[in-house]
Design a protein around this motif. Sequence first.
Motif, mmCIF file in Angstrom:
data_model
loop_
_atom_site.group_PDB
_atom_site.id
_atom_site.type_symbol
_atom_site.label_atom_id
_atom_site.label_comp_id
_atom_site.label_asym_id
_atom_site.label_seq_id
_atom_site.Cartn_x
_atom_site.Cartn_y
_atom_site.Cartn_z
ATOM 1 N N LEU A 365 37.369 38.501 44.185
ATOM 2 C CA LEU A 365 36.688 39.000 42.998
ATOM 3 C C LEU A 365 35.225 38.585 43.090
ATOM 4 O O LEU A 365 34.896 37.403 43.012
ATOM 5 N N THR A 366 34.362 39.556 43.282
ATOM 6 C CA THR A 366 32.934 39.301 43.443
ATOM 7 C C THR A 366 32.196 39.798 42.210
ATOM 8 O O THR A 366 32.366 40.948 41.801
ATOM 9 N N ALA A 415 39.952 54.903 48.060
ATOM 10 C CA ALA A 415 39.627 53.546 48.478
ATOM 11 C C ALA A 415 38.792 52.809 47.440
ATOM 12 O O ALA A 415 39.008 51.624 47.186
ATOM 13 N N VAL A 416 37.813 53.485 46.829
ATOM 14 C CA VAL A 416 36.880 52.835 45.916
ATOM 15 C C VAL A 416 36.876 53.581 44.592
ATOM 16 O O VAL A 416 36.652 54.791 44.568
ATOM 17 N N LEU A 417 37.115 52.873 43.505
ATOM 18 C CA LEU A 417 37.053 53.450 42.165
ATOM 19 C C LEU A 417 35.968 52.725 41.381
ATOM 20 O O LEU A 417 35.937 51.495 41.345
ATOM 21 N N VAL A 418 35.080 53.491 40.765
ATOM 22 C CA VAL A 418 33.996 52.939 39.962
ATOM 23 C C VAL A 418 34.244 53.288 38.501
ATOM 24 O O VAL A 418 34.437 54.459 38.164
ATOM 25 N N GLN A 419 34.237 52.281 37.640
ATOM 26 C CA GLN A 419 34.320 52.513 36.194
ATOM 27 C C GLN A 419 32.939 52.287 35.596
ATOM 28 O O GLN A 419 32.381 51.195 35.682
ATOM 29 N N THR A 499 45.389 52.454 38.262
ATOM 30 C CA THR A 499 45.091 53.170 39.516
ATOM 31 C C THR A 499 45.270 52.263 40.721
ATOM 32 O O THR A 499 45.704 52.702 41.789
ATOM 33 N N ASP A 500 44.918 50.993 40.578
ATOM 34 C CA ASP A 500 45.082 49.997 41.637
ATOM 35 C C ASP A 500 44.438 50.446 42.943
ATOM 36 O O ASP A 500 45.105 50.549 43.984
ATOM 37 N N PRO A 501 43.121 50.716 42.927
ATOM 38 C CA PRO A 501 42.465 51.123 44.176
ATOM 39 C C PRO A 501 42.273 49.940 45.107
ATOM 40 O O PRO A 501 42.401 48.770 44.700
ATOM 41 N N GLU A 502 41.973 50.243 46.330
ATOM 42 C CA GLU A 502 41.712 49.157 47.275
ATOM 43 C C GLU A 502 40.505 48.347 46.842
ATOM 44 O O GLU A 502 40.485 47.116 46.951
ATOM 45 N N VAL A 503 39.466 49.041 46.344
ATOM 46 C CA VAL A 503 38.267 48.383 45.828
ATOM 47 C C VAL A 503 38.006 48.918 44.419
ATOM 48 O O VAL A 503 37.926 50.132 44.233
ATOM 49 N N LEU A 504 37.895 48.033 43.458
ATOM 50 C CA LEU A 504 37.612 48.430 42.075
ATOM 51 C C LEU A 504 36.245 47.877 41.697
ATOM 52 O O LEU A 504 35.995 46.669 41.800
ATOM 53 N N VAL A 505 35.352 48.766 41.265
ATOM 54 C CA VAL A 505 33.998 48.387 40.846
ATOM 55 C C VAL A 505 33.909 48.603 39.339
ATOM 56 O O VAL A 505 34.084 49.725 38.854
ATOM 57 N N LEU A 506 33.624 47.527 38.589
ATOM 58 C CA LEU A 506 33.545 47.583 37.131
ATOM 59 C C LEU A 506 32.124 47.278 36.699
ATOM 60 O O LEU A 506 31.586 46.206 37.025
ATOM 61 N N VAL A 535 34.816 44.207 42.343
ATOM 62 C CA VAL A 535 33.393 43.927 42.119
ATOM 63 C C VAL A 535 33.107 44.165 40.645
ATOM 64 O O VAL A 535 33.392 45.242 40.112
ATOM 65 N N VAL A 536 32.559 43.142 39.984
ATOM 66 C CA VAL A 536 32.214 43.241 38.569
ATOM 67 C C VAL A 536 30.711 43.058 38.430
ATOM 68 O O VAL A 536 30.170 42.024 38.837
ATOM 69 N N LEU A 537 30.036 44.053 37.882
ATOM 70 C CA LEU A 537 28.609 43.929 37.596
ATOM 71 C C LEU A 537 28.474 43.491 36.143
ATOM 72 O O LEU A 537 28.771 44.258 35.224
ATOM 73 N N ALA A 538 28.063 42.253 35.932
ATOM 74 C CA ALA A 538 28.007 41.693 34.591
ATOM 75 C C ALA A 538 27.066 40.494 34.603
ATOM 76 O O ALA A 538 26.647 40.009 35.669
ATOM 77 N N SER A 539 26.734 40.031 33.406
ATOM 78 C CA SER A 539 25.906 38.828 33.291
ATOM 79 C C SER A 539 26.509 37.849 32.293
ATOM 80 O O SER A 539 25.834 36.916 31.852
ATOM 81 N N SER A 540 27.774 38.079 31.940
ATOM 82 C CA SER A 540 28.452 37.186 30.994
ATOM 83 C C SER A 540 29.059 35.998 31.732
ATOM 84 O O SER A 540 29.824 36.173 32.683
#
Length: 617
Positions: A365-366, A415-419, A499-506, A535-540
């Motif tokens: 988890l990055t 392979a990659v899902l972006v939310q 969905t359980d993708p190989e790579v999940l980008v939130l 991959v989570v893009l956040a600042s919390s």
Amino acid sequence: MQIRELPYADPGVPDVRSGTRFLLWLGRNQLGGQVKALLWGLMLQLGIAGLPLGVGFAVQAVVDGDGGRLALAGGLIGLLGLAIAVGDVMMHRVAVTNWITAAARVQQLLSRKTAELGSVLTRRVAAGEIVSVSTGDVEKIGWFVEAQSRFAAAALTLVAVCVGLVVYQPALGVVVAAGVPVLALAVLPLLPRATKRADEQREKAGKATELASDTVAGLRVLRGIGGEELFLGRYRAASQEVRRAAVRSARMWALIAAVQVLLPGLLLLAVVVHGARLALDGRIGVGELVTVYGVVALSYHQLRHFEEIAQAYSFSKPSARRAARVLALTRTTTAVEERTDDAGRAAGGDLYDPATGVLAPAGLLTAVVCGDPDAAGRLADRLGGHPAEPDDTHTSVLLGGVPLDELPLDAARTAVLVQDKDPVLLSGTLRQLLDVPSSGTVAPRAALDAAQCGDVLDALAQASVDTDGDPMRTRITERGRSLSGGQRQRLALARSLVTDPEVLVLDEPTSAVDSHTESRIAAGVARLRAGRTTVVLASSPLLLDVADRVVLVHEGQAVAVGTHRELLGTEPRYRAVVTRETDEEIAARAAAEGPAEPAAPGELDELELAEVEGESA
């Protein structure tokens, strides 16, 4: 192509180098329908043009007192009437088929492009323009495509009429043959100005549509801040601009229509005066004069197609240009060999973005911290293989060393899902919302629990009608408007987890929820995605603290990597973003602390850490 055969199995690969080339491509792909419309149109137009010949024969037979010729003339008029009736019905049927099939082809192409680009489409093209292209522009393009065959039939009929009149009655035929080209081309000098005004009208209409779309989408916010009247005034002003532009455009088209009526009238007057003189001199018969008069009078039926094709082209060319611009957008600039495993999924491995240096190791988890929310959104698109800018494609993101833009679209999306930070919920029941293509590993209930959707389920159960209180059968309104922002966000997160993708980008998956719920969501996502790349893009801090590693992106480049606690103690730029410190506060802190040694990893003062997490909460 028949309407019952729609939709197309494959709408084809359009020529999108320009609007004109796109229109020509559409015409070529409907060559069979165009030929049919041309032939039926020729039957109709030649039947109309031939009526005066039958009438002239009848008049001359009456003058000569020849009953046999009068009967033949009556039979000829009857046959021409039948040809007109059949030709009109069949041509209209084929023309409408051409219109609908052309519009359907364009809509399929737009739908395919929308599915290919996803949310990146609205980053490159305004939402109002997309709405305009998929509705009004599609109709205008279909209009021009079907009008081509009718115009061709009218033009060929005029040529045949001119040649026939010169042969039939040279003295009058030469006058008609000289005047008809002038009538047909008289509107050309007026077309550039008419086209320019029509373009201005469409541009203003597109802006008004975009403003209306944005207003409707943000209606809840506008009501909250009392801004309805402000935006209503803006829309009224935009509508008035559209009205004024439409009136100016209509004036030019009215002038063109007037010219198309005036000039044939002048030609008809010249034919009558000259023909009467010839008849008085005995050089032509009465029947011949009636025939020529009738042909000129009915030539307006063919000439009006010149006005229509000019109008159709002027309206459809900008529409085709906009459609071509949308269809020319690409997910990638190159597409080389396909590299997928036996299951059709992209080869696994680390996710790496060469443009920013962000690395997300496989199975971890990055978290990625960006000071600029817009930069975070662009990075999320890049990690999903959808660069926000066309010139970003030269540095494709790598998955297991394989460029995402070299993978087939289906494999890349598997392979990659972006939310996105503002995900969309489609209307339907909750069960339908969670019925998405998936690996089957994550059950809907587990995903809902991880996304902390318990209160959402309770609200749906209470709102259920004839579903026995089953929240899974409760219908969700369009875009989830009946739910709060936090509820929509958590349902969208649950859908992504199923969905359980190989790579999940939130991208900011918890921006609309409170700190207690955010903490439980962070733990739930980390637990459910264990062993999968996330991959989570956040600042919390609540999200960052559960991440296996955190990457700081500053000015478009990854400048620091570590855990959340390590970076808080060693990286001032990271601390400034996470704690929301201003430049003055940073300078004051540095002056107060002096040149102290940076804290060792994991040795951050507990009071400072509690202060950071408290500010975030």
